[in-house]
Design an enzyme around this catalytic site. Structure first.
Site, short mmCIF file in Angstrom:
data_model
loop_
_atom_site.label_atom_id
_atom_site.label_comp_id
_atom_site.label_asym_id
_atom_site.label_seq_id
_atom_site.Cartn_x
_atom_site.Cartn_y
_atom_site.Cartn_z
N PHE A 133 0.85 -1.19 0.00
CA PHE A 133 0.00 0.00 0.00
C PHE A 133 0.89 1.24 0.00
CE2 PHE A 133 -2.42 3.41 2.03
CZ PHE A 133 -3.59 3.38 1.30
N LYS A 140 3.30 9.90 8.56
CA LYS A 140 2.64 9.43 9.79
C LYS A 140 3.25 9.98 11.09
CE LYS A 140 0.25 5.30 8.10
NZ LYS A 140 -1.14 5.58 8.43
N ASP A 162 9.39 2.75 1.20
CA ASP A 162 8.26 3.46 1.79
C ASP A 162 8.22 3.12 3.28
OD1 ASP A 162 5.76 4.13 2.83
OD2 ASP A 162 4.66 3.65 1.00
N1 PLP Z 1 2.43 4.26 2.45
C1 PLP Z 1 2.19 3.47 3.51
C2 PLP Z 1 3.11 2.32 3.78
C3 PLP Z 1 1.10 3.70 4.34
O1 PLP Z 1 0.85 2.89 5.38
C4 PLP Z 1 0.24 4.79 4.05
C5 PLP Z 1 -0.95 5.04 4.87
O2 PLP Z 1 -1.47 4.18 5.54
C6 PLP Z 1 0.54 5.59 2.95
C7 PLP Z 1 1.63 5.31 2.18
C8 PLP Z 1 -0.34 6.77 2.60
O3 PLP Z 1 -0.21 7.76 3.58
P1 PLP Z 1 -1.33 8.90 3.71
O4 PLP Z 1 -2.57 8.24 4.18
O5 PLP Z 1 -0.75 9.86 4.73
O6 PLP Z 1 -1.47 9.52 2.37
#
Ligand code: PLP
Length: 398
Positions: free
Chosen positions: A142, A255, A226
């Protein structure tokens, strides 16, 4: 006649959510009104132990004095300026991120406001890698909900309604063999989540990151990690790739970085630092003095209180507590530090999370067989004992 659309005193909050907010989220579980430490309270005065931490966001818990002091004083000094200017806190945070990521002198930082935005920036950076267009990502990973980040996300169910996707992304199985087959000199980048948080806290196989580093280097592709969910101390190191002893070309962070204030960053290493040229990317709010001041305070507190060490110690303690309950519903506990996925038998996750909430404990049924927990990094013996009581009672009730 009363205008019911603005009557906030008599309409139930559930009704107001249904009438006023987009239907893209499920109905809210509770109306929360305040928090302190690892606890939050709803409008009826019921306390909940927060073992989700705003989905790995509230690094220092709620209303932490360090966050309150930094936010209050910066709000009274300078909240926002445009990116025609820089500020002391923005420069300090960039230097700090270069240090804690290991990017060092050759590193560079781009600031955004959300995880998806950091990954959008990384996607554009990859497009600057010598005109290459193939981008490799992993099935079930994700990376966010905006169109570029969604294209990187390996979950067809999230994509289907919004096709066509941004082209050029291929999703691979999370095996070194699949990577060996796909990796060629026309690959711009490989993006990975070291632990797939939204898929139930599923770590990459042992050795995957080291192999990914070797293969991307050999073929001139960028390795983008990521760390939006895993980063900023949550797994017991500043970043999860540090457990694997590798150095990526880019890392995305969001986050937990500012304890709940929206902020994200793309940090580049070495040659990846010179790929963006002036005008290639930008954001109005990204890296403003308010969010970067709070981030500096949060990161300083994590460092001085050794919350990395705390995350590393508390994870196994929670794991042992859960496995020690001896419940036939629990199959395993995955993850590292304070990002844990409790594997449960098919269909049990939501009933357990509901039973926990009824007992004043917030955990997250991320899918039908996984409960995710991501408590604040300040969690201690008292909170873990409370968690064990409440989670044990929830399991017993299911
Ligand atoms: N990448 C990862 C691994 C995530 O867990 C998340 C959100 O849960 C995101 C990207 C996207 O972040 P945002 O919700 O702040 O756009």
């Amino acid at each position: 006649m009363t205008d019911t659309t603005t009557d906030t005193t008599t309409r139930d909050w559930r009704e107001r959510q249904a009438d006023d907010l987009m239907a893209s989220y499920a109905p809210a579980l509770r109306l929360l009104v305040r928090g302190e430490g690892c606890w939050v309270w709803d409008d009826e005065g019921t306390a909940y132990l927060d073992f989700l931490g705003g989905i790995a966001v509230n690094s220092l818990g709620h209303a932490h004095p360090v966050v309150v002091a930094a936010a209050s004083s910066q709000a009274a000094t300078l909240v926002h300026v445009s990116n025609y200017f820089t500020t002391p806190s923005q420069l300090e945070l960039a230097e700090r991120l270069k240090r804690i990521t290991g990017a060092g002198e050759g590193g560079r930082v781009y600031f955004g406001n959300s995880g998806a935005e950091a990954n959008e920036a990384a996607f554009k950076l990859a497009r600057r890698n010598g005109g290459r267009t193939r981008i490799l990502a992993l099935k079930n990973a994700f990376h966010g909900r905006t169109m570029g980040a969604l294209a990187l996300t390996g979950k067809p169910a999230l994509q289907q309604a919004f096709e066509p996707m941004v082209p050029g992304v291929e999703h691979l199985d999370s095996t070194v063999e699949a990577l060996e087959v796909a990796m060629r000199d026309d690959v711009a980048a490989l993006i990975v989540e070291p632990i797939k948080g939204e898929t139930g806290v599923v770590p990459l196989p042992e050795g995957y990151l080291a192999a990914a580093r070797r293969l991307t280097e050999r073929h001139g592709a960028l390795l983008i990690v990521d760390e939006i969910q895993t980063g900023v101390g949550r797994t017991g190191a500043w970043f999860d790739y540090q457990h694997a002893g590798i150095v990526p070309d880019a890392v995305t962070i969001a986050k937990g970085i500012a304890g709940g204030v929206p902020l994200s960053a793309l940090v580049t290493f070495g040659r990846a630092s010179s790929l963006f040229q002036r005008g290639d990317h930008g954001s109005t709010f990204g890296g403003n003095p308010f969010s970067t001041t709070v981030a500096n305070a949060v990161l300083e507190e994590i460092e001085t209180r050794d919350l990395l060490g705390n995350a590393a110690r508390r994870g196994p303690q929670i794991r042992d507590a859960v496995l020690g309950m001896g419940s036939s519903l629990v199959t395993e506990v995955r993850g590292r530090g304070l990002l844990l996925g409790i594997g449960v038998v098919e269909g049990a996750a939501q009933p357990i999370a509901d039973a926990a909430l009824e007992r004043g404990l917030i955990v997250n049924a991320i899918n039908s067989t996984s409960i995710r927990i991501a408590p604040p990094l300040i969690v201690g013996d008292a909170e873990i004992a409370e968690f064990a009581d409440r989670f044990g009672a929830a399991l017993a009730a299911c």
